[in-house]
Design a protein around this motif. Structure first.
Motif, PDB file in Angstrom:
ATOM      1  N   ILE A   1       0.778  -1.137  -0.058  1.00 50.95           N
ATOM      2  CA  ILE A   1       0.162  -0.118   0.001  1.00 50.95           C
ATOM      3  C   ILE A   1       0.706   1.317  -0.155  1.00 50.95           C
ATOM      4  CG2 ILE A   1      -1.854   1.301   1.150  1.00 50.95           C
ATOM      5  CD1 ILE A   1      -2.357  -1.581   2.569  1.00 50.95           C
ATOM      6  N   TYR A   2       0.508   2.066  -0.973  1.00 49.20           N
ATOM      7  CA  TYR A   2       1.410   3.288  -1.095  1.00 49.20           C
ATOM      8  C   TYR A   2       0.516   4.511  -0.482  1.00 49.20           C
ATOM      9  CZ  TYR A   2       4.417   0.452  -4.174  1.00 49.20           C
ATOM     10  OH  TYR A   2       5.253  -0.328  -4.716  1.00 49.20           O
ATOM     11  N   ARG A   3       1.135   5.592   0.114  1.00 47.41           N
ATOM     12  CA  ARG A   3       0.205   6.756   0.501  1.00 47.41           C
ATOM     13  C   ARG A   3       1.254   7.823   0.299  1.00 47.41           C
ATOM     14  NH1 ARG A   3      -2.270   4.906   5.722  1.00 47.41           N
ATOM     15  NH2 ARG A   3      -3.542   3.596   4.388  1.00 47.41           N
ATOM     16  N   GLU A   4       0.341   8.981   0.126  1.00 45.34           N
ATOM     17  CA  GLU A   4       1.037  10.343   0.245  1.00 45.34           C
ATOM     18  C   GLU A   4       1.835  10.433   1.615  1.00 45.34           C
ATOM     19  OE1 GLU A   4      -1.906   9.724  -0.474  1.00 45.34           O
ATOM     20  OE2 GLU A   4      -2.224  10.419  -2.646  1.00 45.34           O
TER      21      GLU A   4
ATOM     22  N   ARG B   1       2.929  11.665   5.076  1.00 46.60           N
ATOM     23  CA  ARG B   1       2.005  12.719   6.012  1.00 46.60           C
ATOM     24  C   ARG B   1       2.834  13.977   6.244  1.00 46.60           C
ATOM     25  NH1 ARG B   1       1.286   8.721  11.051  1.00 46.60           N
ATOM     26  NH2 ARG B   1       0.371   7.121   9.780  1.00 46.60           N
TER      27      ARG B   1
ATOM     28  N   ARG C   1       7.728   4.876   8.442  1.00 46.60           N
ATOM     29  CA  ARG C   1       8.478   4.003   7.249  1.00 46.60           C
ATOM     30  C   ARG C   1       9.725   3.465   7.215  1.00 46.60           C
ATOM     31  NH1 ARG C   1       4.406   6.667   2.968  1.00 46.60           N
ATOM     32  NH2 ARG C   1       3.006   7.628   4.688  1.00 46.60           N
TER      33      ARG C   1
ATOM     34  N   PRO D   1       1.078   9.016  -4.519  1.00 48.32           N
ATOM     35  CA  PRO D   1       1.142   7.824  -3.535  1.00 48.32           C
ATOM     36  C   PRO D   1       2.404   7.152  -3.919  1.00 48.32           C
ATOM     37  CG  PRO D   1      -0.396   7.280  -5.265  1.00 48.32           C
ATOM     38  CD  PRO D   1       0.069   8.766  -5.577  1.00 48.32           C
TER      39      PRO D   1
ATOM     40  N   VAL E   1       3.493   2.139   2.530  1.00 47.61           N
ATOM     41  CA  VAL E   1       2.978   2.281   4.285  1.00 47.61           C
ATOM     42  C   VAL E   1       4.141   1.586   4.991  1.00 47.61           C
ATOM     43  CG1 VAL E   1       1.620   1.849   5.964  1.00 47.61           C
ATOM     44  CG2 VAL E   1       0.761   2.765   3.638  1.00 47.61           C
TER      45      VAL E   1
ATOM     46  N   TRP F   1      -4.780  11.067  -7.195  1.00 47.22           N
ATOM     47  CA  TRP F   1      -3.547  11.617  -7.662  1.00 47.22           C
ATOM     48  C   TRP F   1      -3.577  12.192  -9.210  1.00 47.22           C
ATOM     49  CZ3 TRP F   1      -0.710   9.787 -11.630  1.00 47.22           C
ATOM     50  CH2 TRP F   1      -1.269   8.376 -12.061  1.00 47.22           C
TER      51      TRP F   1
END
Lengths: 402, 269, 165
Positions: free
Chosen positions: A5-8, A10, A225, A385, A389, C4
């Motif tokens: 899972i990739y995320r922007e 924080r 991370r 992203p 995570v 995105w």
């Protein structure tokens, strides 16, 4: 295999402060470029003998490293090392960022940057420089596509194909960068086909060193991370192999030149008598930039320690900068051999070592390019992203699956 | 007017037809003027496009419409005659093309310079002018990304400053250190020698003079007030003085091993 | 996943819009300026006359519209093919329209009375010719060329064909 899972990233204070700092450095770089443009290159240390100076050292460093950073992604999509898959997006983003940073420096150092449109519309296809314009813009487009393919679920099946294309392209690109120097028949320090593979080897070590440094910084800045110890060790050893490869090509190039009587002079200059250049080569590149980092990444006492691996990476970056300085500027400092075997003198510095003292605007412009690369990376991880995570989950899963 | 004396030979006033034009075929300027005076047919024969020059214009010094693509302009420098400490060619070039010594040799443009060469074994010393060598295979033109560095059909290597972006790759590639980058803003350039900040330049073989049928300023001054060491002419014309001299004397080019075939030849080097 | 893409598109659009506002000159912008002579408070430029007794290579209306293309084509012919005919040569324009300054010398482009600047200031079109080119004839150089400028129709059409290429 476990899904990643990739995320922007924080929003952390660290990230914002770092972004602001980079933005400030970019502005400083642009101001320096304007200053150089307004007054002419008289305000730089460059002259008719050393025509490419510090901006080129920084720019070439960035361009070489840009293609090397893509290696992380290639390991996953081309060579099937799924361990590195979580790194692929960041590696693609950074390779674009570094290339843009490097090209900006190169363009802003032109005598007539206002004529960029001329460079884009008028080509001499016999020039390796002109080819590079296509290689660079093509790289940005291809790696951009590579990123999009990775991020779009329905297109993901194309990742391998696009990734392979990007990998081949980056090899050609670095060959092109090396050949800018390698094909110069007039200069004894250059004119070696060896420069192309040397640049590729440098791109691998510099790219990985920058990647490791960035990941460690992002881990620190974004908190949760963390890179696992096992992965750190793997990356560290990989870095060690890349450093050794670079060292090998450097050694081979210098030995080849030393064997030729005609090139004895330039080798003696670069390796022994040339003042700053031998110092940077032996002290900067060989000892600080290669031998010490190799000890750090291969000795079990250090290579599981993130601080030590980070230190090794920073040393590799510094050593790489030193070695590019020696190649680019040292190579020009040695006088052209217009009258072989003769002692020459003139009002134009014939037969003399060419002098170069970098000026502040050049340094600031070069750093501005680095800052731009960092800024693009930071903005990228913030809005896209890019970062996984949790790396360790996938690593463990991959290990279990493998 | 005889051709035995180098000085008389190359200094024929531009455009004027020598009285014994036929008898002294080596007189370059005169020969070119003769071709022009020969009328519109010659002009048409040399140019593929419809001529802009009016028929019957025929003035010997009429401005030319096109270069001579069959020519290969070159220089022959007799090192034995090049005087120690003499820099007439350099001053003439400065005056003609508007560059000067501002006391910063590292950043000042130098289109032509006197180089002192000493053989460390024998101790023999010679002086000679070095400028753009106008190579047949110019490395500067090969590497130029925009095509700003180019060789005219008549062998003169130039920088088209409208295309030059100031990348300086040509300066990296030139084996002769013949090129200069303009580091500062310039004003009051010579109308026929445009030069400006941020672009690269080098000896143009006084292309504006050659196009009017004259000889380069350095050659002119070398032959009038200097040692008479320089000769200008068409290397492709076997009847020209320069071609004959190159044929009868052993001359050399600088760094002949590079295979770039410079248009500047040196004798007694 | 779609989030995105939107962000990227928005960023790209913003960049394009900013770029367009900052750097691109829109077609018709310059001519709009020319035509609003009566409306604008800016006084119409006093364009320096040519040397008495001379006639321009083309009529002023043609030159006003096309001088840039003519000069550009001529420059390529001159630099690459050695064309030294006086027609459409920048040096000729400069010499013929030279303006004497208060010191009795011809003014350079630094002076707003200069032939090129008089109009270009007004039209707000910046040229960079004079970063390299001399903006005034050399002192004492009165006779650059004074050949009759009778380019015939065929010759002109050839020249114009070259301009379009």
């Amino acid at each position: 295999m476990a899904r990643i899972i990739y995320r922007e990233a924080r929003s952390r204070t660290f990230l914002w402060v770092f972004m602001a700092l980079m933005a400030a450095l970019v502005v400083t770089g642009l101001s320096s470029a304007w200053y150089m443009e307004h007054h002419g290159h008289i305000v730089t240390g460059m002259n008719n003998g050393i025509v490419w100076g510090l901006p080129h050292v920084f720019a070439i460093f960035l361009i070489v490293a840009a293609s090397g950073i893509l290696n992380m992604a290639s390991l996953a999509s081309v060579f099937g090392k799924t361990t590195y898959k979580p790194k692929a997006r960041l590696s693609g983003l950074m390779s674009i960022a570094l290339l843009v940073g490097g090209l900006s420096v190169l363009v802003l150092d032109l005598g007539r940057p206002d004529r960029l449109t001329v460079a884009m519309t008028s080509y001499n296809f016999k020039s390796i420089f002109a080819w590079n314009i296509f290689l660079y813009t093509g790289f940005i487009v291809i790696v951009g596509a590579y990123l999009i393919v990775q991020m779009t679920r329905s297109w993901m099946k194309w990742t391998g194909a696009v990734g392979t294309f990007a990998f081949v392209w980056r090899l050609i690109l670095t060959t092109g960068t090396g050949s800018i120097f390698g094909w110069l028949v007039a200069r004894e320090a250059f004119n070696a086909a060896m420069l192309a593979p040397l640049f590729i080897a440098m791109s691998l070590s510099l790219g990985l060193a920058i990647f490791i440094t960035t990941r460690l910084l992002l881990d620190y800045g974004c908190g949760d991370r963390s890179l696992g110890t096992e992965l750190i060790e793997r990356l560290a050893k990989l870095l060690g192999i890349f450093i050794a490869t670079t060292l090998y090509f450097q050694l081979l190039m210098h030995l080849t030149n030393l064997y030729s009587a005609a090139r004895g002079g330039v080798e003696r200059f670069l390796l022994v008598e040339g003042g700053i250049y031998p110092l940077l080569f032996w002290g900067g590149f060989v000892i600080l930039g290669s031998l010490i980092p190799m000890a750090l990444v291969f000795l079990p006492a250090f290579n599981r320690n993130r601080m030590m691996v980070g230190l090794a990476s920073v040393l590799v970056i510094a050593g790489g900068l030193a070695s590019i300085y020696v190649i680019v500027i040292g190579g020009q400092a040695f006088p052209l051999n217009i009258f072989p075997g003769m002692e020459v003198s003139s009002s134009f510095g014939d037969g003399q070592i060419q002098h170069y003292v970098p000026s502040l605007p050049e340094l600031l412009l070069g750093i501005g390019g680095w800052a731009l690369a960092a800024l693009i990376t930071l903005v990228g991880v913030k809005i896209l992203p890019i970062l996984p995570v949790e790396d360790n989950v996938t690593l463990n899963a991959a290990a279990a699956a493998g | 007017m005889s051709c035995t004396d180098n000085k008389t030979c190359t200094c024929t006033p531009a455009g004027s037809l020598p009285a014994d034009g036929e008898a002294s075929p080596g007189i370059e300027a005169g020969r070119r003027a003769f071709i022009k005076a020969g009328g519109a047919f010659a002009t048409i024969a040399l140019t593929p496009t419809v001529t802009l020059m009016a028929f019957g214009g025929g003035k010997a010094n009429a401005a030319q419409e096109s270069l001579d693509p069959k020519a290969r302009w070159g220089l022959l420098i007799d090192v034995a005659k090049c005087g120690t400490g003499c820099s007439e060619c350099v001053s003439a070039c400065q005056k003609e093309n508007g560059w000067q010594d501002t006391g910063h040799p590292e950043t000042d443009a130098q289109w032509i310079r006197k180089v002192t060469v000493k053989n460390p074994k024998s101790g023999a010393v010679a002086e000679l002018p070095v400028m753009c060598q106008h190579c047949d295979e110019p490395p500067c033109a090969d590497v130029c990304p925009t095509g700003a560095s180019f060789k005219r059909a008549d062998g003169i290597v130039l920088v088209d400053k409208h295309l030059c972006i100031g990348c300086r790759y040509c300066m990296m590639a030139c084996p002769y250190k013949a090129r200069s980058f303009i580091h500062e803003t310039l004003i009051d350039q010579k109308p026929y020698a445009p030069r400006g900040k941020g672009t690269v330049e080098s000896c143009t073989m006084c292309v504006h003079r050659v196009d009017r049928g004259e000889i380069p300023a350095c050659v002119e001054s070398c032959n009038s007030t200097g040692g008479g060491a320089m000769m200008f002419g068409n290397l492709n014309d076997p009847q020209s003085d320069i071609a004959k001299r190159v044929a009868e004397l052993t001359s050399t080019q600088l760094r002949p091993d590079l295979g770039v075939d410079p248009g500047v030849h040196y004798t007694y080097l | 996943m779609k989030q995105w893409i939107r962000q990227v598109l928005a960023t790209a659009l913003l960049a394009v819009a900013l770029g367009a506002m900052a750097g691109i000159s829109w077609p018709g912008m310059a001519s709009a300026g020319e035509e609003s002579t009566q409306v604008a408070a800016v006084p119409a430029p006093a364009i320096p006359e040519a040397k008495p007794g001379t006639e321009c290579v083309r009529d002023p209306e043609f030159m006003r519209r096309n001088h840039m293309d003519m000069l550009k084509h001529k420059r390529d012919l001159t630099v690459h093919e050695g064309n030294r005919l006086p027609e459409f040569s920048l040096n000729e324009c400069i010499a013929c329209h030279a303006v004497k300054g208060d010191d009795g010398k011809n003014v350079t482009i630094a002076d707003s009375r200069h032939f090129c600047r008089s109009c270009h200031d007004y039209a707000a079109v910046e040229v960079d010719c004079f970063q390299c080119h001399a903006s005034r004839p050399e002192a004492g150089d009165t006779a650059l060329q004074s050949s009759p400028h009778g380019m015939n129709v065929l010759a002109l059409s050839e020249f114009l064909k070259g301009v379009q290429e």
